[in-house]
Scaffold this motif. Structure first.
Motif, PDB file in Angstrom:
ATOM      1  N   ALA A  47       0.831  -1.212   0.000  1.00 44.78           N
ATOM      2  CA  ALA A  47       0.000   0.000   0.000  1.00 44.78           C
ATOM      3  C   ALA A  47       0.864   1.260   0.000  1.00 44.78           C
ATOM      4  CB  ALA A  47      -0.914   0.003   1.216  1.00 44.78           C
TER       5      ALA A  47
ATOM      6  N   LEU B  32      -0.298   3.079  -7.914  1.00 44.94           N
ATOM      7  CA  LEU B  32      -1.694   3.425  -7.632  1.00 44.94           C
ATOM      8  C   LEU B  32      -2.670   2.515  -8.369  1.00 44.94           C
ATOM      9  CD1 LEU B  32      -1.503   7.320  -7.660  1.00 44.94           C
ATOM     10  CD2 LEU B  32      -1.671   5.776  -5.703  1.00 44.94           C
TER      11      LEU B  32
ATOM     12  N   LEU C 111      -3.443  -0.471  -6.274  1.00 44.11           N
ATOM     13  CA  LEU C 111      -4.374  -0.170  -5.186  1.00 44.11           C
ATOM     14  C   LEU C 111      -5.800  -0.032  -5.701  1.00 44.11           C
ATOM     15  CD1 LEU C 111      -2.236   2.371  -3.134  1.00 44.11           C
ATOM     16  CD2 LEU C 111      -2.713  -0.019  -2.612  1.00 44.11           C
ATOM     17  N   ASP C 112      -5.964   0.578  -6.866  1.00 42.58           N
ATOM     18  CA  ASP C 112      -7.300   0.686  -7.451  1.00 42.58           C
ATOM     19  C   ASP C 112      -7.875  -0.690  -7.772  1.00 42.58           C
ATOM     20  OD1 ASP C 112      -7.251   3.434  -7.297  1.00 42.58           O
ATOM     21  OD2 ASP C 112      -6.507   3.689  -9.362  1.00 42.58           O
TER      22      ASP C 112
ATOM     23  N   ALA D  65      -7.110  -3.448  -6.193  1.00 39.17           N
ATOM     24  CA  ALA D  65      -7.437  -4.083  -4.914  1.00 39.17           C
ATOM     25  C   ALA D  65      -8.769  -3.586  -4.373  1.00 39.17           C
ATOM     26  CB  ALA D  65      -6.314  -3.818  -3.904  1.00 39.17           C
TER      27      ALA D  65
END
Length: 110
Positions: A34, A39, A42-43, A45
């Motif tokens: 994280a 990024l 993370l999107d 996830a």
């Protein structure tokens, strides 16, 4: 020393240590991802949803704990097999040997 079920006493301590280390890895890897991950990852996830993320964390915990349990297993040394054998009894010293205890300890050198 062995427990009542016959397993060695050290197994319980290493199992607990593997659980603690598995929990640490489960917390460390997703938090590092994280912080340092891209990024887009993370999107992705977030789009997976809570159930899949929880299943992934549970799988990470189980796999890391299992691997650490195998890595923390104590291997027996060849010397321990010799130590576990029955005690060796030396033959009685003969009367014509003056230094019987020293002769008995060097009997394997003959």
């Amino acid at each position: 020393m062995a427990r009542e079920d016959g397993s060695p006493a050290w197994t319980a301590g290493h199992g607990r240590l593997a659980l603690i280390a598995g929990a640490g890895l489960t917390l460390l890897l997703p938090s590092a991802l994280a912080l340092y991950g891209p990024l887009e990852l993370l999107d992705t996830a977030v789009r997976l949803g809570n159930a899949r993320l929880a299943a992934g964390l549970a799988t990470l915990f189980v796999v890391s704990t299992g691997c650490l349990r195998l890595l923390l297993r104590r291997r027996r040394l060849p010397e321990e097999d010799v130590d576990d054998g029955p005690p060796v009894r030396h033959a009685a010293a003969s009367l014509d040997v003056k230094d019987a205890p020293a002769a008995a300890s060097r009997a394997h050198l003959r």
